[in-house]
Design an enzyme around this catalytic site. Structure first.
Site, PDB file in Angstrom:
ATOM      1  N   ASN A 163       0.896  -1.326  -0.101  1.00 15.87           N
ATOM      2  CA  ASN A 163       0.145   0.155   0.035  1.00 15.87           C
ATOM      3  C   ASN A 163       0.853   1.294   0.111  1.00 15.87           C
ATOM      4  OD1 ASN A 163      -1.810   2.007   0.481  1.00 15.87           O
ATOM      5  ND2 ASN A 163      -2.227   1.544   2.681  1.00 15.87           N
ATOM      6  N   LYS A 223       0.103   4.192  -0.406  1.00 18.12           N
ATOM      7  CA  LYS A 223      -0.826   5.338   0.231  1.00 18.12           C
ATOM      8  C   LYS A 223      -0.257   6.687  -0.530  1.00 18.12           C
ATOM      9  CE  LYS A 223       0.243   3.529   4.468  1.00 18.12           C
ATOM     10  NZ  LYS A 223       0.066   3.660   6.205  1.00 18.12           N
ATOM     11  N   HIS A 256      -9.455   1.133   4.988  1.00 17.47           N
ATOM     12  CA  HIS A 256      -8.264   1.038   5.637  1.00 17.47           C
ATOM     13  C   HIS A 256      -8.485   2.041   6.758  1.00 17.47           C
ATOM     14  CE1 HIS A 256      -4.081   2.387   6.375  1.00 17.47           C
ATOM     15  NE2 HIS A 256      -3.801   1.512   5.737  1.00 17.47           N
ATOM     16  N   GLU A 315      -6.954   4.562   7.857  1.00 19.66           N
ATOM     17  CA  GLU A 315      -6.605   6.094   7.708  1.00 19.66           C
ATOM     18  C   GLU A 315      -8.052   6.593   7.067  1.00 19.66           C
ATOM     19  OE1 GLU A 315      -3.023   5.356   5.595  1.00 19.66           O
ATOM     20  OE2 GLU A 315      -1.931   5.088   7.434  1.00 19.66           O
ATOM     21  N   GLU A 317      -5.384  -5.075  10.514  1.00 22.61           N
ATOM     22  CA  GLU A 317      -4.386  -4.308  10.830  1.00 22.61           C
ATOM     23  C   GLU A 317      -4.538  -3.431  12.107  1.00 22.61           C
ATOM     24  OE1 GLU A 317      -2.226  -2.978   6.836  1.00 22.61           O
ATOM     25  OE2 GLU A 317      -4.220  -1.811   7.079  1.00 22.61           O
ATOM     26  N   GLY A 368       2.426   2.172  10.742  1.00 19.09           N
ATOM     27  CA  GLY A 368       3.308   3.243  10.616  1.00 19.09           C
ATOM     28  C   GLY A 368       3.983   3.630  11.827  1.00 19.09           C
ATOM     29  N   SER A 385       3.324  -2.414  10.117  1.00 19.42           N
ATOM     30  CA  SER A 385       4.939  -2.239  10.690  1.00 19.42           C
ATOM     31  C   SER A 385       5.472  -3.641  10.097  1.00 19.42           C
ATOM     32  CB  SER A 385       5.058  -1.809  12.078  1.00 19.42           C
ATOM     33  OG  SER A 385       4.652  -0.556  12.199  1.00 19.42           O
TER      34      SER A 385
HETATM   35  C1  PEP Z   1      -0.794   0.150   5.939  1.00 16.44           C
HETATM   36  O1  PEP Z   1      -0.841   1.226   5.862  1.00 16.44           O
HETATM   37  O2  PEP Z   1      -1.761  -0.876   5.447  1.00 16.44           O
HETATM   38  C2  PEP Z   1       0.383  -0.365   6.499  1.00 16.44           C
HETATM   39  C3  PEP Z   1       0.410  -1.784   7.164  1.00 16.44           C
HETATM   40  O3  PEP Z   1       1.220   0.552   6.989  1.00 16.44           O
HETATM   41  P1  PEP Z   1       2.620   0.114   7.621  1.00 16.44           P
HETATM   42  O4  PEP Z   1       3.202  -1.052   6.844  1.00 16.44           O
HETATM   43  O5  PEP Z   1       3.766   1.328   7.110  1.00 16.44           O
HETATM   44  O6  PEP Z   1       2.574   0.106   8.935  1.00 16.44           O
END
Ligand code: PEP
Length: 257
Positions: free
Chosen positions: A17, A19, A104, A106, A174, A180, A219
């Site tokens: 992803n 973003k 997601h 976000e 997630e 992040g 992460s």
């Molecule tokens: C994500 O945004 O779906 C995600 C898992 O981000 P990150 O791997 O940077 O934590």
């Protein structure tokens, strides 16, 4: 050590992803991933890149003929219309997408997307012939209050389209607090949540939930992918930051070699 499937019969999936990152200069990163996959570096895993919509068509064309698939990061529930700034699932498909991420955290947070909205988007994805990657996950406060399982259970039952074909839906667990931040749940916590999601899918769906891939996201890095990806009922990863460079992303996908 050779990879042993944790959910027998399911092909693992590693999705990146991007973003709101990337410009035309980064199209090469996708091309590098396609060459690495062609060279067997992802083993048996299916690889998906979800760039910003501005790069989707160019990346998909640059990888034409590759088994690497592309996806959008969101879609509107309607196929077309007066929705300024939005992109429909059909438009993503037309631009070369095979997948789309919906729900997601976000978007749930910053765009106030409810389970009902997420379900409408996931339904639109299936209507357009895309695979819907439906994201669920609890906040830190919800986990600390002991509510992680019920929160995710509620998101699942509210966000999954009814009467859908299981092979075109993927669930991404997630935890919001792991995205992040460099923080990850313990392997035990991941196992508990993925088992719970598997049980929920089995209970609520007409076909056995064992056919739905359940990704872990939050992460994921080359250093922790080996441990996280071998947890039972973890069928791959949704990767944010570490998907932006082909080397890091392929180091994660390389777990499945
Ligand atoms: C994500 O945004 O779906 C995600 C898992 O981000 P990150 O791997 O940077 O934590």
């Amino acid at each position: 050590m050779p990879y042993r499937p944790r959910s027998p019969g399911l092909r693992p999936l590693v999705a990146g992803n991007w973003k709101m990152n990337g410009s035309r200069n980064d199209i090469d990163e996708a091309a590098k991933i396609c060459s690495a996959v062609a060279g067997g570096e992802a083993g048996k895993a299916e690889i998906v890149i979800c760039p910003p919509a501005t790069l989707l068509m160019a990346m998909a064309s640059s990888c034409n003929g590759s088994p690497v698939r592309f996806g959008g990061q969101d879609c509107h529930a309607e196929p077309s219309g007066a929705f300024t700034g939005d992109i429909s699932a059909e438009m993503l498909k037309d631009a070369g997408a095979s997948f789309v991420i919906v729900g997601h955290s976000e978007r749930r947070r910053a765009h106030h997307e409810t389970d009902k909205i997420v379900r409408a988007k996931a339904t639109a994805a299936l209507r357009a012939g895309l695979v819907a990657i439906i994201c669920v996950g609890e906040t830190r406060a919800e986990r600390e209050a002991g509510g992680a399982l019920p929160i995710v259970g509620g998101q699942l039952s509210g966000s999954i389209p009814e009467n859908f074909s299981l092979e075109r839906v993927v669930i991404a667990y997630e935890p919001v607090w792991a995205i992040g931040t460099g923080l990850t749940p313990t392997a035990q916590d991941v196992a508990e949540m993925h088992r719970f999601i598997r049980d929920r899918l089995n209970r609520h769906l007409p076909e056995p939930g064992g056919n739905v891939r359940i990704l872990y996201g939050g992460s994921v890095k080359p250093a922790n992918a080996g441990e996280l990806m071998t947890v039972k009922n973890v069928d791959g990863a949704l990767v944010g930051g570490a998907s932006l460079t082909s080397a890091e992303f392929m180091a994660i996908a390389g777990v499945y070699r």
